[in-house]
Scaffold this motif. Structure first.
Motif, PDB file in Angstrom:
ATOM      1  N   THR A  31       0.751  -1.027  -0.004  1.00 21.30           N
ATOM      2  CA  THR A  31      -0.168  -0.102  -0.055  1.00 21.30           C
ATOM      3  C   THR A  31       0.896   1.337   0.015  1.00 21.30           C
ATOM      4  OG1 THR A  31       0.001   0.275   2.504  1.00 21.30           O
ATOM      5  CG2 THR A  31      -1.719  -1.348   1.436  1.00 21.30           C
ATOM      6  N   GLU A  32       0.299   2.297  -0.270  1.00 16.33           N
ATOM      7  CA  GLU A  32       0.998   3.775   0.004  1.00 16.33           C
ATOM      8  C   GLU A  32       1.658   3.991   1.231  1.00 16.33           C
ATOM      9  OE1 GLU A  32      -1.684   6.945  -1.360  1.00 16.33           O
ATOM     10  OE2 GLU A  32      -2.063   5.896  -3.258  1.00 16.33           O
ATOM     11  N   GLU A  33       1.298   3.161   2.345  1.00 16.85           N
ATOM     12  CA  GLU A  33       2.058   3.247   3.546  1.00 16.85           C
ATOM     13  C   GLU A  33       3.422   2.894   3.367  1.00 16.85           C
ATOM     14  OE1 GLU A  33      -2.068   2.457   6.037  1.00 16.85           O
ATOM     15  OE2 GLU A  33      -0.646   0.660   5.521  1.00 16.85           O
ATOM     16  N   PHE A  34       3.703   2.130   2.443  1.00 13.57           N
ATOM     17  CA  PHE A  34       5.293   1.804   2.200  1.00 13.57           C
ATOM     18  C   PHE A  34       5.808   3.224   1.638  1.00 13.57           C
ATOM     19  CE2 PHE A  34       3.719  -2.331   2.743  1.00 13.57           C
ATOM     20  CZ  PHE A  34       4.865  -2.996   3.586  1.00 13.57           C
ATOM     21  N   SER A  35       5.764   4.316   2.324  1.00  6.95           N
ATOM     22  CA  SER A  35       6.021   5.583   1.619  1.00  6.95           C
ATOM     23  C   SER A  35       7.494   5.829   1.293  1.00  6.95           C
ATOM     24  CB  SER A  35       5.469   6.874   2.475  1.00  6.95           C
ATOM     25  OG  SER A  35       5.981   6.679   3.734  1.00  6.95           O
ATOM     26  N   ASN A  36       8.345   5.056   1.894  1.00  2.00           N
ATOM     27  CA  ASN A  36       9.981   5.347   1.756  1.00  2.00           C
ATOM     28  C   ASN A  36      10.558   4.275   0.853  1.00  2.00           C
ATOM     29  OD1 ASN A  36      10.788   7.664   2.767  1.00  2.00           O
ATOM     30  ND2 ASN A  36       9.894   7.000   4.720  1.00  2.00           N
ATOM     31  N   ASP A  52      -2.466  -2.871  -9.439  1.00  2.00           N
ATOM     32  CA  ASP A  52      -2.736  -2.479  -8.197  1.00  2.00           C
ATOM     33  C   ASP A  52      -1.422  -2.039  -7.350  1.00  2.00           C
ATOM     34  OD1 ASP A  52      -5.407  -3.182  -8.248  1.00  2.00           O
ATOM     35  OD2 ASP A  52      -4.976  -5.061  -7.840  1.00  2.00           O
ATOM     36  N   ILE A  53      -0.705  -1.420  -8.350  1.00  2.00           N
ATOM     37  CA  ILE A  53       0.617  -1.017  -7.693  1.00  2.00           C
ATOM     38  C   ILE A  53       0.284   0.413  -7.146  1.00  2.00           C
ATOM     39  CG2 ILE A  53       1.728   0.174  -9.774  1.00  2.00           C
ATOM     40  CD1 ILE A  53       4.248  -1.409  -8.229  1.00  2.00           C
TER      41      ILE A  53
END
Length: 174
Positions: A31-36, A52-53
């Motif tokens: 998810t976008e929570e893997f922001s780094n 779904d990336i």
């Protein structure tokens, strides 16, 4: 507690999920929570689609070798704006046109398409370099057939021992 676990995801810079089979051939659980996240490796996971990336602004390297992807790369251009290395070896790309969305990845430096049908086209290398002027390396070699140095092209380090013109390897100064 939910907040806390999400914070940990934001600390992850490299995520390697090679050989973990996906359910319906789609990317799951990222998810976008893997922001780094800077490197994401999904080699041989049975992907048919990258739809779904999530949006990952920091992602630089995406490894998608040995899947069954044949198109739909538009989402990469929309969501991975800083991608520099993309490995699509061993997928189902047949036509140059399916790679056209990669034009919109301004930082893309290295693209690998080994063992994709598209590599059998007559002017394959010429066509890709024309289509993607931002590219430095295609399948580990630049437009003049100079091999990427390890830091640049992420080569696999396999040297052909008895190659003619051994002194011919080019190293580009940074």
């Amino acid at each position: 507690d939910q907040m806390k676990s999400n914070f940990h995801l934001s600390l992850v810079q490299e995520l390697v999920l090679d050989n973990c089979r996906t359910g319906e051939g789609k990317i799951e659980g990222i998810t976008e929570e893997f922001s780094n996240l800077e490197l994401l490796s999904l080699i041989n996971v049975g992907l048919t689609s990258v739809a779904d990336i999530p949006k990952l602004d920091k992602l630089k390297k995406l490894e998608l070798s040995d899947n069954r992807i044949s198109g739909g790369l538009e989402v990469l251009a929309e969501r991975l704006v800083n991608l520099t290395h993309l490995n699509l070896s061993g997928n189902k790309f047949k036509d140059i046109s399916t790679l056209e969305p990669l034009k919109k990845l301004p930082q893309l430096k290295s693209l690998d398409l080994f063992n994709c049908e598209v590599t059998n086209l007559a002017d394959y290398r010429e066509s890709i370099f024309k289509l993607l002027p931002q590219l430095t390396y295609l399948d580990g070699y630049d437009i003049d057939d100079c091999e990427a140095s390890d830091s640049d092209g992420e080569g696999d380090g396999i040297e052909d021992e008895d190659e003619e013109g051994e002194g011919e390897r080019c190293f580009h100064s940074q």
